[in-house]
Design a protein around this motif. Structure first.
Motif, PDB file in Angstrom:
ATOM      1  N   UNK A 192      64.394  36.929  77.175  1.00  0.00           N
ATOM      2  CA  UNK A 192      64.462  35.682  76.394  1.00  0.00           C
ATOM      3  C   UNK A 192      65.370  34.671  77.091  1.00  0.00           C
ATOM      4  N   UNK A 193      66.496  35.119  77.609  1.00  0.00           N
ATOM      5  CA  UNK A 193      67.405  34.217  78.322  1.00  0.00           C
ATOM      6  C   UNK A 193      66.724  33.635  79.552  1.00  0.00           C
ATOM      7  N   UNK A 194      66.025  34.473  80.310  1.00  0.00           N
ATOM      8  CA  UNK A 194      65.320  33.984  81.493  1.00  0.00           C
ATOM      9  C   UNK A 194      64.211  33.017  81.110  1.00  0.00           C
ATOM     10  N   UNK A 195      63.533  33.269  79.980  1.00  0.00           N
ATOM     11  CA  UNK A 195      62.477  32.369  79.548  1.00  0.00           C
ATOM     12  C   UNK A 195      63.033  30.984  79.259  1.00  0.00           C
ATOM     13  N   UNK A 235      65.785  29.666  80.467  1.00  0.00           N
ATOM     14  CA  UNK A 235      66.215  29.059  81.726  1.00  0.00           C
ATOM     15  C   UNK A 235      65.025  28.506  82.502  1.00  0.00           C
ATOM     16  N   UNK A 236      63.933  29.263  82.549  1.00  0.00           N
ATOM     17  CA  UNK A 236      62.739  28.778  83.247  1.00  0.00           C
ATOM     18  C   UNK A 236      62.123  27.578  82.544  1.00  0.00           C
ATOM     19  N   UNK A 237      62.172  27.571  81.228  1.00  0.00           N
ATOM     20  CA  UNK A 237      61.642  26.436  80.463  1.00  0.00           C
ATOM     21  C   UNK A 237      62.451  25.178  80.749  1.00  0.00           C
ATOM     22  N   UNK A 238      63.777  25.318  80.809  1.00  0.00           N
ATOM     23  CA  UNK A 238      64.636  24.175  81.115  1.00  0.00           C
ATOM     24  C   UNK A 238      64.405  23.695  82.542  1.00  0.00           C
ATOM     25  N   UNK A 239      64.241  24.617  83.474  1.00  0.00           N
ATOM     26  CA  UNK A 239      63.966  24.243  84.867  1.00  0.00           C
ATOM     27  C   UNK A 239      62.622  23.540  84.988  1.00  0.00           C
ATOM     28  N   UNK A 240      61.623  24.018  84.269  1.00  0.00           N
ATOM     29  CA  UNK A 240      60.308  23.386  84.285  1.00  0.00           C
ATOM     30  C   UNK A 240      60.377  21.977  83.719  1.00  0.00           C
ATOM     31  N   UNK A 241      61.108  21.795  82.637  1.00  0.00           N
ATOM     32  CA  UNK A 241      61.253  20.460  82.047  1.00  0.00           C
ATOM     33  C   UNK A 241      61.982  19.518  82.992  1.00  0.00           C
TER      34      UNK A 241
END
Length: 77
Positions: A38-41, A43-49
């Motif tokens: 969940x934490x990695x998800x 982080x990846x969502x924030x990086x994608x945005x």
């Protein structure tokens, strides 16, 4: 009469306390892995945005779009 069979059957008995401890440890390990996922998800969502909001991505998207409605299949007379 069968001393080895008695010892094997005695070893096969598992108490509920031992079973509960094993299940709690297993659940703890799975919860740990789920928390990491969940934490990695997030982080990846924030990086994608962050990447989609950058100017480089917007310029690439704007340049790649071509107006195709002026083709011969449409009546634009």
């Amino acid at each position: 009469m069968f001393p080895t069979l008695y010892k094997i059957s005695q070893l096969a008995v598992v108490s509920t306390e031992h079973l509960t401890i094993v299940l709690l440890i297993t659940a703890g390990v799975f919860l740990f892995f789920i928390a990491i996922a969940v934490i990695k998800m997030y982080k990846l969502k924030a990086e994608n945005k962050r990447l989609t909001d950058s100017d480089a991505f917007k310029a690439e998207v704007d340049e790649s779009y071509k107006d195709f409605t002026d083709g011969h299949l449409y009546d634009n007379n």
